[in-house]
Design a protein around this motif. Structure first.
Motif, PDB file in Angstrom:
ATOM      1  N   HIS A  21      32.361  31.277  31.093  1.00 49.45           N
ATOM      2  CA  HIS A  21      31.253  32.245  31.076  1.00 49.45           C
ATOM      3  C   HIS A  21      29.886  31.564  31.081  1.00 49.45           C
ATOM      4  N   ARG A 111      42.206  27.194  36.007  1.00 53.40           N
ATOM      5  CA  ARG A 111      43.122  28.115  35.321  1.00 53.40           C
ATOM      6  C   ARG A 111      42.436  28.793  34.130  1.00 53.40           C
ATOM      7  N   TRP A 113      39.209  29.488  34.114  1.00 52.20           N
ATOM      8  CA  TRP A 113      38.320  30.441  34.782  1.00 52.20           C
ATOM      9  C   TRP A 113      39.089  31.711  35.124  1.00 52.20           C
ATOM     10  N   ARG A 114      40.232  31.515  35.758  1.00 53.06           N
ATOM     11  CA  ARG A 114      41.045  32.664  36.170  1.00 53.06           C
ATOM     12  C   ARG A 114      41.533  33.466  34.963  1.00 53.06           C
ATOM     13  N   ALA A 115      41.951  32.791  33.905  1.00 45.54           N
ATOM     14  CA  ALA A 115      42.414  33.473  32.699  1.00 45.54           C
ATOM     15  C   ALA A 115      41.304  34.285  32.047  1.00 45.54           C
ATOM     16  N   ALA A 116      40.055  33.854  32.243  1.00 46.23           N
ATOM     17  CA  ALA A 116      38.909  34.586  31.705  1.00 46.23           C
ATOM     18  C   ALA A 116      38.572  35.817  32.544  1.00 46.23           C
ATOM     19  N   GLY A 117      39.281  35.997  33.672  1.00 48.98           N
ATOM     20  CA  GLY A 117      39.055  37.166  34.519  1.00 48.98           C
ATOM     21  C   GLY A 117      37.784  37.103  35.344  1.00 48.98           C
ATOM     22  N   LEU A 118      37.301  35.894  35.621  1.00 50.40           N
ATOM     23  CA  LEU A 118      36.054  35.735  36.371  1.00 50.40           C
ATOM     24  C   LEU A 118      36.323  35.748  37.876  1.00 50.40           C
ATOM     25  N   PRO A 119      35.269  35.960  38.689  1.00 50.78           N
ATOM     26  CA  PRO A 119      35.442  36.150  40.141  1.00 50.78           C
ATOM     27  C   PRO A 119      36.101  34.969  40.849  1.00 50.78           C
ATOM     28  N   GLU A 122      40.685  34.618  47.107  1.00 50.16           N
ATOM     29  CA  GLU A 122      42.076  34.277  47.400  1.00 50.16           C
ATOM     30  C   GLU A 122      42.138  33.253  48.521  1.00 50.16           C
TER      31      GLU A 122
END
Length: 129
Positions: A21, A111, A113-119, A122
């Motif tokens: 974040h 990983r 970043w992705r786990a935090a639900g950030l943009p 694909e």
């Protein structure tokens, strides 16, 4: 402690590592993804990141180099991203050595970043050559 753990600890002692974040709040930032193509294809990439293969990272980001990427300065915060935040610490240390004092890395890597639900985007982008 293993040799690589000692090297990693030393590298991180010179970095102000960023949580996912925190990266979003930065204005003058360049997010550099050094992960292998198979990881980027399978998991995606951070939105607005640039892919630079680790083997050419220092040449493409040396602020005084002939082969540097456009669009950043020596004062830009460069955030290096690997899978989980290990190799990126060593890469960020090396970028500081070539003249980017604000180079750092992402705690938890892609990983995290992705786990935090950030943009994310694909698929995988072609690396900057």
């Amino acid at each position: 402690m293993s040799n690589v753990d000692t090297i990693l600890e030393d590298a991180r002692s010179h970095l102000k590592r960023l949580e996912p974040h925190e990266v979003l709040a930065l204005e003058d930032v360049l997010v550099v993804d050094i992960r292998p193509a198979h990881n980027r294809l399978a998991e995606g990439e951070i939105e607005n990141s640039v892919v630079v293969e680790r083997i050419v990272l220092e040449w493409r980001l040396d602020p005084a180099g002939d082969w540097r990427l456009p669009g950043f300065t020596a004062g830009t915060t460069v955030v290096v991203v690997c899978n989980e935040g290990w190799a990126s610490s060593l890469a960020a240390r090396d970028l500081q050595r070539v003249g980017l004092p604000n180079a750092t890395d992402l705690v938890g890597g892609y990983r995290g970043w992705r786990a935090a639900g950030l943009p994310i985007r694909e698929g995988g982008s072609e690396p900057v050559v």
